[in-house]
Write a protein that holds these residues in place. Structure first.
Motif, PDB file in Angstrom:
ATOM      1  N   ALA A 126     -40.303  49.646 -87.358  1.00 39.99           N
ATOM      2  CA  ALA A 126     -39.656  48.330 -87.373  1.00 39.99           C
ATOM      3  C   ALA A 126     -40.687  47.220 -87.179  1.00 39.99           C
ATOM      4  O   ALA A 126     -40.622  46.187 -87.853  1.00 39.99           O
ATOM      5  N   LEU A 127     -41.627  47.433 -86.285  1.00 38.32           N
ATOM      6  CA  LEU A 127     -42.680  46.425 -86.084  1.00 38.32           C
ATOM      7  C   LEU A 127     -43.540  46.276 -87.333  1.00 38.32           C
ATOM      8  O   LEU A 127     -43.870  45.159 -87.740  1.00 38.32           O
ATOM      9  N   ALA A 128     -43.899  47.397 -87.957  1.00 35.12           N
ATOM     10  CA  ALA A 128     -44.717  47.357 -89.177  1.00 35.12           C
ATOM     11  C   ALA A 128     -43.997  46.599 -90.297  1.00 35.12           C
ATOM     12  O   ALA A 128     -44.623  45.823 -91.029  1.00 35.12           O
ATOM     13  N   GLU A 129     -42.688  46.804 -90.415  1.00 32.99           N
ATOM     14  CA  GLU A 129     -41.904  46.103 -91.434  1.00 32.99           C
ATOM     15  C   GLU A 129     -41.970  44.588 -91.261  1.00 32.99           C
ATOM     16  O   GLU A 129     -41.803  43.843 -92.211  1.00 32.99           O
ATOM     17  N   HIS A 130     -42.231  44.142 -90.035  1.00 41.67           N
ATOM     18  CA  HIS A 130     -42.291  42.713 -89.752  1.00 41.67           C
ATOM     19  C   HIS A 130     -43.728  42.224 -89.573  1.00 41.67           C
ATOM     20  O   HIS A 130     -43.989  41.153 -89.039  1.00 41.67           O
ATOM     21  N   GLY A 131     -44.694  43.048 -90.032  1.00 45.57           N
ATOM     22  CA  GLY A 131     -46.086  42.632 -90.051  1.00 45.57           C
ATOM     23  C   GLY A 131     -46.841  42.769 -88.745  1.00 45.57           C
ATOM     24  O   GLY A 131     -47.876  42.132 -88.564  1.00 45.57           O
ATOM     25  N   HIS A 132     -46.339  43.594 -87.832  1.00 44.21           N
ATOM     26  CA  HIS A 132     -47.006  43.777 -86.541  1.00 44.21           C
ATOM     27  C   HIS A 132     -47.577  45.188 -86.443  1.00 44.21           C
ATOM     28  O   HIS A 132     -46.848  46.169 -86.587  1.00 44.21           O
ATOM     29  N   ILE A 149     -54.819  43.965 -76.379  1.00 39.80           N
ATOM     30  CA  ILE A 149     -53.411  44.403 -76.333  1.00 39.80           C
ATOM     31  C   ILE A 149     -52.605  43.231 -75.780  1.00 39.80           C
ATOM     32  O   ILE A 149     -52.713  42.896 -74.603  1.00 39.80           O
ATOM     33  N   GLY A 150     -51.822  42.605 -76.612  1.00 38.97           N
ATOM     34  CA  GLY A 150     -51.046  41.454 -76.165  1.00 38.97           C
ATOM     35  C   GLY A 150     -49.716  41.819 -75.554  1.00 38.97           C
ATOM     36  O   GLY A 150     -49.173  41.072 -74.744  1.00 38.97           O
TER      37      GLY A 150
END
Length: 102
Positions: free
Chosen positions: A78-84, A61-62
């Motif tokens: 929103a994170l998923a949309e940016h590849g996270h 977990i970073g």
């Protein structure tokens, strides 16, 4: 987003407690994320118990974001949309500033 904890040296308990809102604790569910195999190997080869691993390493977990429950889906989206990859790993409860991992 109410707070962000970068999980570095000190692990989850030593970093998340710094950003907790006053009068709260964090309950983090061990096993709610997949820890990279390297941490299993470090624990095994070094005979390091699970609690010590969480105090020393981030165990995969970073970063932990503290968000309102009503905002979880929006923030994760929103994170998923940016590849996270993002997931819920715990909750904030009334308390005195402690982090409980269990």
């Amino acid at each position: 987003v109410r707070a962000v904890a970068h999980i570095t040296g000190g692990g989850i308990p030593g970093n998340l407690n710094r950003v907790l809102p006053e009068g709260t604790d964090a309950r983090v569910a061990r096993g709610s994320w997949e820890s990279p195999r390297i941490f299993d190997e470090l624990a095994r080869l070094g005979a390091v118990d699970a609690d010590e691993m969480l105090r020393v390493f981030n165990c995969g977990i970073g970063m932990i974001l503290v968000v309102e429950p009503s905002a979880v889906a929006v923030v994760c989206g929103a994170l998923a949309e940016h590849g996270h990859a993002a997931r819920v790993v715990g909750e904030i409860v009334p308390g005195t500033g402690l982090v409980h991992v269990g």
